[in-house]
Motif scaffolding. Structure first.
Motif, PDB file in Angstrom:
ATOM      1  N   ILE A   1     -18.742   6.954   2.356  1.00 26.74           N
ATOM      2  CA  ILE A   1     -17.425   6.716   1.773  1.00 26.74           C
ATOM      3  C   ILE A   1     -16.660   5.670   2.581  1.00 26.74           C
ATOM      4  CG2 ILE A   1     -15.167   7.792   1.343  1.00 26.74           C
ATOM      5  CD1 ILE A   1     -16.680  10.351   0.601  1.00 26.74           C
ATOM      6  N   GLY A   2     -16.765   5.747   3.903  1.00 26.48           N
ATOM      7  CA  GLY A   2     -16.062   4.805   4.759  1.00 26.48           C
ATOM      8  C   GLY A   2     -16.703   3.439   4.816  1.00 26.48           C
ATOM      9  N   THR A   3     -17.973   3.351   4.441  1.00 23.37           N
ATOM     10  CA  THR A   3     -18.672   2.069   4.465  1.00 23.37           C
ATOM     11  C   THR A   3     -18.502   1.306   3.161  1.00 23.37           C
ATOM     12  OG1 THR A   3     -20.328   2.972   5.989  1.00 23.37           O
ATOM     13  CG2 THR A   3     -20.921   0.955   4.804  1.00 23.37           C
ATOM     14  N   TYR A   4     -18.579   2.008   2.030  1.00 28.34           N
ATOM     15  CA  TYR A   4     -18.634   1.335   0.736  1.00 28.34           C
ATOM     16  C   TYR A   4     -17.419   1.571  -0.162  1.00 28.34           C
ATOM     17  CZ  TYR A   4     -23.544   1.383   2.167  1.00 28.34           C
ATOM     18  OH  TYR A   4     -24.698   1.256   2.876  1.00 28.34           O
ATOM     19  N   LEU A   5     -16.785   2.743  -0.064  1.00 33.69           N
ATOM     20  CA  LEU A   5     -15.800   3.119  -1.077  1.00 33.69           C
ATOM     21  C   LEU A   5     -14.357   2.847  -0.651  1.00 33.69           C
ATOM     22  CD1 LEU A   5     -16.014   4.339  -3.908  1.00 33.69           C
ATOM     23  CD2 LEU A   5     -15.670   6.596  -2.896  1.00 33.69           C
ATOM     24  N   VAL A   6     -13.988   3.290   0.530  1.00 32.96           N
ATOM     25  CA  VAL A   6     -12.592   3.205   0.963  1.00 32.96           C
ATOM     26  C   VAL A   6     -12.157   1.799   1.374  1.00 32.96           C
ATOM     27  CG1 VAL A   6     -10.998   3.951   2.789  1.00 32.96           C
ATOM     28  CG2 VAL A   6     -12.343   5.644   1.540  1.00 32.96           C
TER      29      VAL A   6
ATOM     30  N   PRO B   1     -12.652  -1.341   0.323  1.00 36.35           N
ATOM     31  CA  PRO B   1     -12.090  -2.212  -0.718  1.00 36.35           C
ATOM     32  C   PRO B   1     -10.721  -1.763  -1.210  1.00 36.35           C
ATOM     33  CG  PRO B   1     -14.393  -1.746  -1.163  1.00 36.35           C
ATOM     34  CD  PRO B   1     -13.984  -0.829  -0.057  1.00 36.35           C
ATOM     35  N   LEU B   2     -10.506  -0.442  -1.264  1.00 36.13           N
ATOM     36  CA  LEU B   2      -9.200   0.066  -1.720  1.00 36.13           C
ATOM     37  C   LEU B   2      -8.105  -0.281  -0.718  1.00 36.13           C
ATOM     38  CD1 LEU B   2     -10.296   3.644  -2.872  1.00 36.13           C
ATOM     39  CD2 LEU B   2     -10.236   1.542  -4.213  1.00 36.13           C
ATOM     40  N   LEU B   3      -8.401  -0.111   0.577  1.00 37.62           N
ATOM     41  CA  LEU B   3      -7.382  -0.342   1.589  1.00 37.62           C
ATOM     42  C   LEU B   3      -7.168  -1.825   1.868  1.00 37.62           C
ATOM     43  CD1 LEU B   3      -8.012   2.570   4.105  1.00 37.62           C
ATOM     44  CD2 LEU B   3      -6.502   2.465   2.123  1.00 37.62           C
TER      45      LEU B   3
ATOM     46  N   PRO C   1       5.961   5.495   3.869  1.00 39.44           N
ATOM     47  CA  PRO C   1       5.764   4.795   2.592  1.00 39.44           C
ATOM     48  C   PRO C   1       4.367   4.178   2.453  1.00 39.44           C
ATOM     49  CG  PRO C   1       7.942   4.326   3.441  1.00 39.44           C
ATOM     50  CD  PRO C   1       7.237   5.121   4.511  1.00 39.44           C
ATOM     51  N   LEU C   2       3.844   3.596   3.532  1.00 37.44           N
ATOM     52  CA  LEU C   2       2.502   3.013   3.472  1.00 37.44           C
ATOM     53  C   LEU C   2       1.459   4.089   3.221  1.00 37.44           C
ATOM     54  CD1 LEU C   2       0.430   0.716   3.868  1.00 37.44           C
ATOM     55  CD2 LEU C   2       0.535   1.194   6.332  1.00 37.44           C
ATOM     56  N   GLN C   3       1.586   5.208   3.923  1.00 31.38           N
ATOM     57  CA  GLN C   3       0.625   6.296   3.764  1.00 31.38           C
ATOM     58  C   GLN C   3       0.716   6.907   2.367  1.00 31.38           C
ATOM     59  OE1 GLN C   3       1.886   8.718   7.063  1.00 31.38           O
ATOM     60  NE2 GLN C   3       1.368   7.094   8.536  1.00 31.38           N
ATOM     61  N   GLU C   4       1.934   7.042   1.859  1.00 29.54           N
ATOM     62  CA  GLU C   4       2.120   7.546   0.493  1.00 29.54           C
ATOM     63  C   GLU C   4       1.463   6.610  -0.521  1.00 29.54           C
ATOM     64  OE1 GLU C   4       6.274   8.033  -0.075  1.00 29.54           O
ATOM     65  OE2 GLU C   4       6.319  10.077   0.737  1.00 29.54           O
ATOM     66  N   ALA C   5       1.586   5.302  -0.286  1.00 29.05           N
ATOM     67  CA  ALA C   5       0.986   4.331  -1.200  1.00 29.05           C
ATOM     68  C   ALA C   5      -0.537   4.459  -1.212  1.00 29.05           C
ATOM     69  CB  ALA C   5       1.389   2.909  -0.804  1.00 29.05           C
TER      70      ALA C   5
ATOM     71  N   ARG D   1      -5.187   8.833  -5.815  1.00 26.00           N
ATOM     72  CA  ARG D   1      -4.935   9.736  -6.933  1.00 26.00           C
ATOM     73  C   ARG D   1      -4.942   8.993  -8.267  1.00 26.00           C
ATOM     74  NH1 ARG D   1      -0.413  13.141  -3.568  1.00 26.00           N
ATOM     75  NH2 ARG D   1      -1.849  14.672  -2.656  1.00 26.00           N
ATOM     76  N   GLU D   2      -4.498   7.749  -8.263  1.00 21.78           N
ATOM     77  CA  GLU D   2      -4.569   6.950  -9.491  1.00 21.78           C
ATOM     78  C   GLU D   2      -6.020   6.735  -9.917  1.00 21.78           C
ATOM     79  OE1 GLU D   2      -2.490   3.408  -8.529  1.00 21.78           O
ATOM     80  OE2 GLU D   2      -0.507   4.362  -8.505  1.00 21.78           O
ATOM     81  N   ILE D   3      -6.893   6.482  -8.950  1.00 18.49           N
ATOM     82  CA  ILE D   3      -8.322   6.331  -9.262  1.00 18.49           C
ATOM     83  C   ILE D   3      -8.866   7.638  -9.812  1.00 18.49           C
ATOM     84  CG2 ILE D   3     -10.604   5.935  -8.260  1.00 18.49           C
ATOM     85  CD1 ILE D   3      -9.247   4.085  -6.252  1.00 18.49           C
ATOM     86  N   SER D   4      -8.431   8.756  -9.213  1.00 22.11           N
ATOM     87  CA  SER D   4      -8.889  10.064  -9.674  1.00 22.11           C
ATOM     88  C   SER D   4      -8.513  10.293 -11.133  1.00 22.11           C
ATOM     89  CB  SER D   4      -8.279  11.161  -8.797  1.00 22.11           C
ATOM     90  OG  SER D   4      -8.646  12.443  -9.243  1.00 22.11           O
ATOM     91  N   VAL D   5      -7.264   9.949 -11.498  1.00 20.87           N
ATOM     92  CA  VAL D   5      -6.810  10.119 -12.880  1.00 20.87           C
ATOM     93  C   VAL D   5      -7.592   9.201 -13.811  1.00 20.87           C
ATOM     94  CG1 VAL D   5      -4.854   9.802 -14.432  1.00 20.87           C
ATOM     95  CG2 VAL D   5      -4.512  10.904 -12.218  1.00 20.87           C
ATOM     96  N   ALA D   6      -7.799   7.950 -13.381  1.00 26.37           N
ATOM     97  CA  ALA D   6      -8.535   6.997 -14.215  1.00 26.37           C
ATOM     98  C   ALA D   6      -9.972   7.463 -14.446  1.00 26.37           C
ATOM     99  CB  ALA D   6      -8.525   5.619 -13.562  1.00 26.37           C
ATOM    100  N   ARG D   7     -10.606   7.999 -13.408  1.00 26.03           N
ATOM    101  CA  ARG D   7     -11.981   8.501 -13.560  1.00 26.03           C
ATOM    102  C   ARG D   7     -12.022   9.683 -14.523  1.00 26.03           C
ATOM    103  NH1 ARG D   7     -15.547   6.632  -9.501  1.00 26.03           N
ATOM    104  NH2 ARG D   7     -14.743   4.611  -8.876  1.00 26.03           N
TER     105      ARG D   7
END
Length: 317
Positions: free
Chosen positions: A104-109, A111-113, A285-289, A295-301
């Motif tokens: 997850i830390g190599t491939y998934l997270v 790009p999001l951050l 605020p940064l952490q909330e974002a 969570r937005e990705i979770s809803v979209a999935r």
């Protein structure tokens, strides 16, 4: 109780985490008798025994368990406050430290951050990659803001807030010219293949073993167990072996013809993606974002998974 020095509480928690005085002394680079003396002083201060001898190991008493639960929360809160003060003092626009499990830390997270970082020029973002248990431990003691790690229903997450976000499908990754020589196989056929696995006991192993057993596969013939997805993929490609991996882990390799992705016809295997943080955690605020993005990705999935499959138009032939 509230007047106990934080250093003594930290030493007590280290003894518990390390499973004994000797290993705690080695970790802290102090003499064993000094650690024992500090524990005796702590027991005197709380007026109760904290440990009992269980064979060759120390076990917590009921008082010890209660003190450990309280002490870990106090130390975690102290670490969080210290970090917040440091960030205010340095004038940092925002700080985020995320712990993740390996794949997850190599491939998934990342790009999001990285997208989040582009939107916030002053942000200070760090991703720590480790085994899932270590990632969750870093959340418990306040070293990181939250963790994104493999979800397993069989693992007790303790006092942490644990939230399953979404699921990633698993595929059988194979060498370009290696077995199986088909685009899809039945799950039972995996037992006839040389499979590369993850280390026994990690969250991904718990999760996968549970799903396989639910589908009637009690044993997988692992030829070797490797601790990182890159090592697993290289072993697969070099030796005509196979491995079960999340699709996001092998997508680039499949596109570059370094690996093939074989589907499982009769079973849906998935990796759950979980969000973990302390229940009393204050989010900047940064952490909330960052959490909102996940969570937005979770809803979209979830919406994508629930969408009906469009009908296939009849051919003219």
């Amino acid at each position: 109780m509230l007047q106990l020095p934080l250093r003594r509480l930290d030493l007590f928690c280290t003894v518990v985490d390390e499973g004994g005085v000797t290993r705690a002394a080695e970790r802290l680079h102090v003499a064993q008798p000094w650690v024992s003396a500090q524990l005796r002083s702590l027991e005197k201060a709380v007026a109760a025994p904290l440990f009992v001898r269980d064979g060759r190991r120390l076990a917590l008493t009921e008082a010890g368990r209660r003190l450990y639960a309280w002490a870990t929360e106090v130390l975690a809160g102290g670490a969080q406050v210290q970090r917040d003060i440091e960030h205010l003092s340095s004038g940092t626009a925002g700080s985020l430290i995320v712990a993740t499990s390996m794949a997850i830390g190599t491939y998934l997270v990342p790009p999001l951050l990285t997208e989040l970082r582009k939107e916030r020029a002053g942000a200070d973002i760090t991703v720590r990659i480790s085994e899932p248990a270590a990632a969750l431990r870093s959340v418990e003691i306040g070293e990181v803001d939250f963790a994104v790690a493999t979800w397993s229903d069989e693992i007790d997450h303790g006092a942490l807030h644990a939230e399953k976000l979404w699921e990633e499908s698993l595929v059988l990754a194979c060498a370009p010219d290696g077995p199986p020589h088909a685009d899809a196989i039945d799950l039972a056929e995996i037992a006839e293949l040389p499979v590369v696995g993850v280390p026994a006991g990690v969250a991904f192993d718990h999760m996968l073993t549970h799903q396989l057993r639910r589908h009637g596969v009690d044993r997988v013939p692992y030829v070797i167990r490797l601790g990182h997805a890159e090592a697993m993929k290289r072993a697969v490609a070099a030796n005509d072996w196979v491995c079960l991996a999340p699709r996001y882990v092998v997508a680039d390799d499949v596109a570059a013809d370094r690996l093939r992705a074989v589907e499982i016809r009769d079973a849906r295997l998935v990796e759950g993606i979980g969000l973990f943080h302390r229940a009393a955690k204050y989010f900047s605020p940064l952490q909330e974002a960052a959490v909102a993005t996940l969570r937005e990705i979770s809803v979209a999935r979830a919406i994508g998974a629930a969408a009906p499959v469009p009908p296939v138009a009849p051919s003219d032939g």
